[in-house]
Design a protein around this motif. Structure first.
Motif, PDB file in Angstrom:
ATOM      1  N   LEU A  19       0.839  -1.189   0.000  1.00  0.00           N
ATOM      2  CA  LEU A  19       0.000   0.000   0.000  1.00  0.00           C
ATOM      3  C   LEU A  19       0.880   1.247   0.000  1.00  0.00           C
ATOM      4  N   ARG A  20       0.513   2.196  -0.842  1.00  0.00           N
ATOM      5  CA  ARG A  20       1.271   3.445  -0.888  1.00  0.00           C
ATOM      6  C   ARG A  20       1.176   4.156   0.462  1.00  0.00           C
ATOM      7  N   GLY A  21       2.305   4.674   0.913  1.00  0.00           N
ATOM      8  CA  GLY A  21       2.366   5.296   2.229  1.00  0.00           C
ATOM      9  C   GLY A  21       1.379   6.430   2.398  1.00  0.00           C
ATOM     10  N   ALA A  22       1.195   7.248   1.377  1.00  0.00           N
ATOM     11  CA  ALA A  22       0.270   8.379   1.471  1.00  0.00           C
ATOM     12  C   ALA A  22      -1.157   7.907   1.717  1.00  0.00           C
ATOM     13  N   ALA A  23      -1.541   6.773   1.117  1.00  0.00           N
ATOM     14  CA  ALA A  23      -2.895   6.255   1.305  1.00  0.00           C
ATOM     15  C   ALA A  23      -3.115   5.767   2.733  1.00  0.00           C
ATOM     16  N   LEU A  24      -2.064   5.245   3.357  1.00  0.00           N
ATOM     17  CA  LEU A  24      -2.194   4.709   4.706  1.00  0.00           C
ATOM     18  C   LEU A  24      -2.409   5.793   5.757  1.00  0.00           C
ATOM     19  N   ARG A  25      -2.304   7.042   5.385  1.00  0.00           N
ATOM     20  CA  ARG A  25      -2.606   8.104   6.331  1.00  0.00           C
ATOM     21  C   ARG A  25      -4.109   8.227   6.576  1.00  0.00           C
ATOM     22  N   SER A  26      -4.922   7.619   5.693  1.00  0.00           N
ATOM     23  CA  SER A  26      -6.373   7.674   5.873  1.00  0.00           C
ATOM     24  C   SER A  26      -7.024   6.297   5.834  1.00  0.00           C
ATOM     25  N   VAL A  27      -6.218   5.237   5.817  1.00  0.00           N
ATOM     26  CA  VAL A  27      -6.745   3.873   5.751  1.00  0.00           C
ATOM     27  C   VAL A  27      -6.183   3.059   6.917  1.00  0.00           C
ATOM     28  N   ARG A  28      -7.057   2.263   7.538  1.00  0.00           N
ATOM     29  CA  ARG A  28      -6.627   1.355   8.595  1.00  0.00           C
ATOM     30  C   ARG A  28      -7.368   0.030   8.451  1.00  0.00           C
ATOM     31  N   PHE A  29      -6.819  -0.998   9.062  1.00  0.00           N
ATOM     32  CA  PHE A  29      -7.467  -2.299   9.090  1.00  0.00           C
ATOM     33  C   PHE A  29      -8.576  -2.271  10.139  1.00  0.00           C
ATOM     34  N   ASP A  30      -9.694  -2.902   9.823  1.00  0.00           N
ATOM     35  CA  ASP A  30     -10.876  -2.844  10.674  1.00  0.00           C
ATOM     36  C   ASP A  30     -10.728  -3.818  11.842  1.00  0.00           C
TER      37      ASP A  30
END
Length: 302
Positions: A170-181
């Motif tokens: 996963l691109r690092g920038a996307a992980l600033r708004s995405v988390r595992f549920d």
């Protein structure tokens, strides 16, 4: 910056193999986070094995659960490397990557600015069978006893509906708004579908033939079969309601798993407890009928 996250519980031999294979990558990771429940999940107490690696590796300890463990690693990453760029690869502890996996992933992200998630191609997936050992994986990847061989073929890369959790980046920038549920307990089944659903709102997902590996499908440390059977019903329904998984896909998946458990219970595979999975399925359906179905019910099942 290339980061690898490995969530593990009770499989120190797998962790040791995985760390060694990462050291053999043509492009080594800048940081590896091993998210475990205790240092007993590592091959040596105190995390001594991490200090001998040719890359930065750190142990992250906390409660059990795939989604929790992955999120915990991401929280540590944000605190220790604020504003990091690049990508984060999530590998199961029993995934064997070809030695150019990380190098090729970096190239794909660089070539596709809209790409927020990548997944690869499995030569074999032991999760759907009796499983493989490391020697078998090496043979299937076309290598001998040494480092996994790079491919000279030009990789093909195309759109992917979803990422596969045993090997995804996963691109690092996307992980600033995405988390595992973290509502998906234990093994966190379908956590990859949920993350894929979140990522599709931010950009594009791709599957690359240059990201090659074998999923060993190690059976030790697995979630008890009845709990897994409950998740086979509860998790798809939860994700449909959440809006991150198509209802049609969920219906097909639940029907297929329920039919397999029902039809194979009299003569099960030696590596699958079909009767217990079916019991978990039935408990989930009963909870659905009573209006109290939730993924957390899998953790409560005895």
């Amino acid at each position: 910056m290339i980061i690898v996250v490995i969530a593990t519980v009770g499989r120190p031999r797998n962790v040791e193999d995985c760390l060694r294979l990462l050291a053999a990558q043509s492009r080594r990771p800048d940081l590896v986070l091993v998210s475990a429940t205790s240092d007993g999940d590592l091959p040596e107490p105190g995390g001594a094995v991490l200090a001998r690696l040719p890359y930065d590796a750190r142990l992250v300890i906390g409660p059990k659960g795939l989604t929790r463990q992955r999120n915990r690693a991401l929280d540590v990453l944000e605190r220790s490397c604020p504003g990091y760029d690049g990508f984060v690869a999530f590998f199961d502890d029993d995934f064997v990557p070809r030695e150019d996996w990380l190098e090729n992933a970096a190239a794909e992200f660089a070539a596709r600015p809209a790409c927020v998630g990548l997944t690869g191609v499995l030569v074999a997936d032991g999760a759907s069978g009796p499983g493989y050992d490391l020697a078998q994986a090496a043979d299937m990847l076309g290598c001998g006893r040494g480092m996994l061989r790079r491919s000279d073929e030009r990789a093909r890369c195309g759109p992917a509906r979803a990422l596969y959790g045993c090997n995804m980046a996963l691109r690092g920038a996307a992980l600033r708004s995405v988390r595992f549920d973290e509502a998906l307990p234990l093994y966190g089944w379908l956590e990859d579908e949920d993350v894929s659903g979140q990522l599709r709102k931010l950009g594009e997902l791709f599957r690359s033939d240059g990201l090659v590996g074998v999923h060993l499908g190690t059976k030790s440390g697995r979630v008890p079969s009845a709990n897994y059977g409950y998740s086979q019903i509860a998790n798809p329904i939860y994700l449909v309601r959440k809006g991150t998984y198509p209802a049609s896909s969920a219906a097909r998946l639940m029907a297929r798993n329920l039919a397999a458990n029902l039809l194979k219970t009299p003569f099960p595979e030696p590596y699958v407890d079909r009767a217990s999975r079916l019991r978990g399925n039935m408990r989930a359906l009963a909870d659905l009928a009573r209006g109290r179905l939730h993924p957390g019910g899998a953790a409560e099942l005895r």
